[in-house]
Design a protein around this motif. Structure first.
Motif, PDB file in Angstrom:
ATOM      1  N   SER A   1       0.835  -1.192   0.000  1.00  0.00           N
ATOM      2  CA  SER A   1       0.000   0.000   0.000  1.00  0.00           C
ATOM      3  C   SER A   1       0.875   1.249   0.000  1.00  0.00           C
ATOM      4  CB  SER A   1      -0.925   0.009   1.223  1.00  0.00           C
ATOM      5  OG  SER A   1      -0.187   0.190   2.420  1.00  0.00           O
ATOM      6  N   HIS A   2       0.247   2.415  -0.160  1.00  0.00           N
ATOM      7  CA  HIS A   2       0.988   3.669  -0.138  1.00  0.00           C
ATOM      8  C   HIS A   2       0.088   4.781   0.397  1.00  0.00           C
ATOM      9  CE1 HIS A   2      -1.072   3.618  -4.074  1.00  0.00           C
ATOM     10  NE2 HIS A   2      -1.173   4.934  -3.910  1.00  0.00           N
ATOM     11  N   THR A   3       0.681   5.828   0.925  1.00  0.00           N
ATOM     12  CA  THR A   3      -0.064   6.930   1.513  1.00  0.00           C
ATOM     13  C   THR A   3      -0.751   7.758   0.441  1.00  0.00           C
ATOM     14  OG1 THR A   3       1.438   7.072   3.400  1.00  0.00           O
ATOM     15  CG2 THR A   3       0.129   9.027   2.899  1.00  0.00           C
ATOM     16  N   VAL A   4      -1.998   8.135   0.723  1.00  0.00           N
ATOM     17  CA  VAL A   4      -2.745   9.029  -0.157  1.00  0.00           C
ATOM     18  C   VAL A   4      -2.884  10.408   0.471  1.00  0.00           C
ATOM     19  CG1 VAL A   4      -4.982   9.441  -1.270  1.00  0.00           C
ATOM     20  CG2 VAL A   4      -4.018   7.135  -1.233  1.00  0.00           C
ATOM     21  N   SER A   5      -3.269  10.458   1.747  1.00  0.00           N
ATOM     22  CA  SER A   5      -3.450  11.759   2.394  1.00  0.00           C
ATOM     23  C   SER A   5      -3.475  11.603   3.906  1.00  0.00           C
ATOM     24  CB  SER A   5      -4.757  12.424   1.928  1.00  0.00           C
ATOM     25  OG  SER A   5      -5.876  11.658   2.354  1.00  0.00           O
ATOM     26  N   HIS A   6      -3.379  12.746   4.599  1.00  0.00           N
ATOM     27  CA  HIS A   6      -3.468  12.791   6.068  1.00  0.00           C
ATOM     28  C   HIS A   6      -4.086  14.114   6.465  1.00  0.00           C
ATOM     29  CE1 HIS A   6      -1.388  14.119   9.954  1.00  0.00           C
ATOM     30  NE2 HIS A   6      -2.352  13.298  10.294  1.00  0.00           N
ATOM     31  N   GLU A   7      -4.991  14.091   7.431  1.00  0.00           N
ATOM     32  CA  GLU A   7      -5.577  15.322   7.959  1.00  0.00           C
ATOM     33  C   GLU A   7      -6.004  15.094   9.402  1.00  0.00           C
ATOM     34  OE1 GLU A   7      -9.560  16.449   6.636  1.00  0.00           O
ATOM     35  OE2 GLU A   7      -9.612  14.589   5.438  1.00  0.00           O
ATOM     36  N   THR A   8      -6.225  16.197  10.111  1.00  0.00           N
ATOM     37  CA  THR A   8      -6.696  16.150  11.493  1.00  0.00           C
ATOM     38  C   THR A   8      -7.967  16.965  11.599  1.00  0.00           C
ATOM     39  OG1 THR A   8      -4.443  15.941  12.345  1.00  0.00           O
ATOM     40  CG2 THR A   8      -6.146  16.638  13.896  1.00  0.00           C
TER      41      THR A   8
END
Length: 440
Positions: free
Chosen positions: A173-180
């Motif tokens: 897998s791989h990172t798509v996005s990150h938010e808080t």
């Protein structure tokens, strides 16, 4: 589905739950409603399963911590709102530990390294398939009180999959996005060894107490020659679902509520675990203080039963089904220690369909590919045929009550030996019969 195929279906459902009905007619939708109601919209799409979830005044707890219910957040109608095409014959699955407002039951989350499961189950899990198995959703919610003390890195493992590139590479897998968002951290990755286009959305909140995973698989967007499995761009569907899940998780378990579903007209019946109740567990398995974990499965909409060719002029009939499998906590470790009982109910739109299904299931046949014939039983249950149906695994007890065909089976082969057989089945079956009779 032909009657002969339906008779063989019991073996395929042996790992699922049972249908049980309680006298709760006041919560069963059956009156006419405006065309703009959610129930009317569900009926237009073949979704017969209605969401009756309400938030309680006070959330249930487990070991003093409020309990989240994944299927109070996720449901087939929300899946359709996200753009998924619903196949009413697909299955809606709920799995959870039972919140008990007290200390964990004995062996609640123990880990046995010799067992077939190497990690504890999520505290709550909800799974659905759309048009077919290429279009599916699942939401699992974990919390610290359910985590095995022998696997204290469970949350750490999920955190690494959400944030660490090396851990992601191990599962392709791989990172798509990150938010808080307030207290909720959201990480989105994509890819699995089986489905490179599957999304995983990881949610972390409440310090180290809670974490959740939303999996969304939506292959071949817009490429199907007939109706595509999803009508929205998958990224738009994912955003919609992420917003819905994050908002409800942040609101807290008391606002989320506890999932409750029932079937509307013309079936007008509750689902399985409203009939096979938590307090029934101790009637069959007196060595365990509580069932601890339950799996409920339901058809999203009606399934069709067609008569066998040797029965011309009969049917077809429509029915909905639900099953409830109550088990002890041992499923998180060695399955040798697992015990449990399943009750399934098929509810037909008329008595004739149920009578035919019950009779075909119990009809003697010649030994052959279908295996040995059903065995009659001296016990007279309900108002139709009563028999034991061999499945290649645990035999299934089949009987009819009105327009409902009930099937029951135990997990362990030892539970079929006398006098255990009478204890496991006999103390519960009459309660099931009485409750099914209460369905209008």
């Amino acid at each position: 589905m032909k009657a002969s195929e339906k008779a063989r279906m019991w073996a395929c459902l042996a790992a699922s739950g049972a249908l049980a009905v309680a006298g709760c007619s006041s919560s069963i939708a059956g009156q006419a409603r405006p065309d703009s109601s959610p129930e009317a919209k569900q009926a237009e799409t073949g979704i017969a399963l209605q969401n009756l979830t309400t938030a309680p005044a006070k959330a249930m707890t487990y070991a003093g911590q409020p309990v989240y219910d994944a299927c109070a957040i996720m449901n087939p109608f929300l899946m359709r709102q996200a753009g998924f095409v619903i196949n009413p014959e697909k299955t809606f699955t709920q799995k959870k530990f039972t919140g008990d407002d007290g200390p964990p039951a004995p062996g609640a989350v123990t880990y046995d390294p010799s067992g077939t499961h190497i990690s504890p189950e999520p505290a709550s899990e909800c799974l659905m398939a759309g048009k077919d198995d290429k279009y599916n959703l699942s939401l699992s919610i974990d919390q610290k009180q359910y985590e095995s003390t022998d696997l204290s890195s469970d949350r750490d493992t999920v955190w690494r999959l959400a944030t660490n590139s090396e851990a992601q590479q191990s599962v392709q897998s791989h990172t798509v996005s990150h938010e808080t968002r307030g207290d909720v951290q959201i990480y989105v990755t994509m890819g699995t060894p089986v489905y490179p286009d599957e999304y995983q959305v990881y949610f972390f909140w409440g310090g180290d107490q809670y974490w959740a995973t939303l999996d969304m698989h939506a292959s071949d967007y817009g490429t199907a020659e007939d109706t595509p499995g999803i009508t929205k761009n998958p990224t738009d569907a994912l955003k919609f679902l992420t917003d819905q899940v994050a908002g409800k998780l942040a609101a807290g378990p008391d606002k989320v509520g506890h999932s409750k579903y029932a079937y509307g007209a013309p079936w007008n019946t509750p689902t399985a675990c409203d009939v096979y109740k938590p307090e029934d567990w101790g009637l069959s398995f007196t060595d365990d203080t509580a069932s601890g974990r339950v799996q409920e499965q339901s058809s999203i909409g009606p399934v069709q039963l067609t008569a066998d060719p040797q029965d011309p002029g009969r049917g077809p009939w429509n029915y909905v089904w639900s099953s409830c499998y109550r088990m002890n906590h041992a499923n998180t470790g060695n399955l040798v220690n697992q015990d449990g009982l399943t009750v399934q109910i098929d509810t037909y739109d008329n008595v004739e369909g149920a009578t035919y299904s019950d009779h075909v299931s119990c009809r003697p046949h010649t030994d052959g590919p279908d295996g040995p014939p059903p065995e009659e039983t001296n016990a007279k249950l309900g108002d139709g045929d009563t028999c034991w149906v061999p499945t290649g695994g645990s035999p299934h007890l089949v009987f009819k009550v009105g327009r409902h065909v009930v099937t029951m089976w135990a997990f362990k082969h030892e539970d079929y030996q006398q006098p255990t057989l009478n204890a496991v089945f006999g103390r519960v079956v009459n309660k099931i019969v009485d409750r099914v009779k209460q369905i209008p």
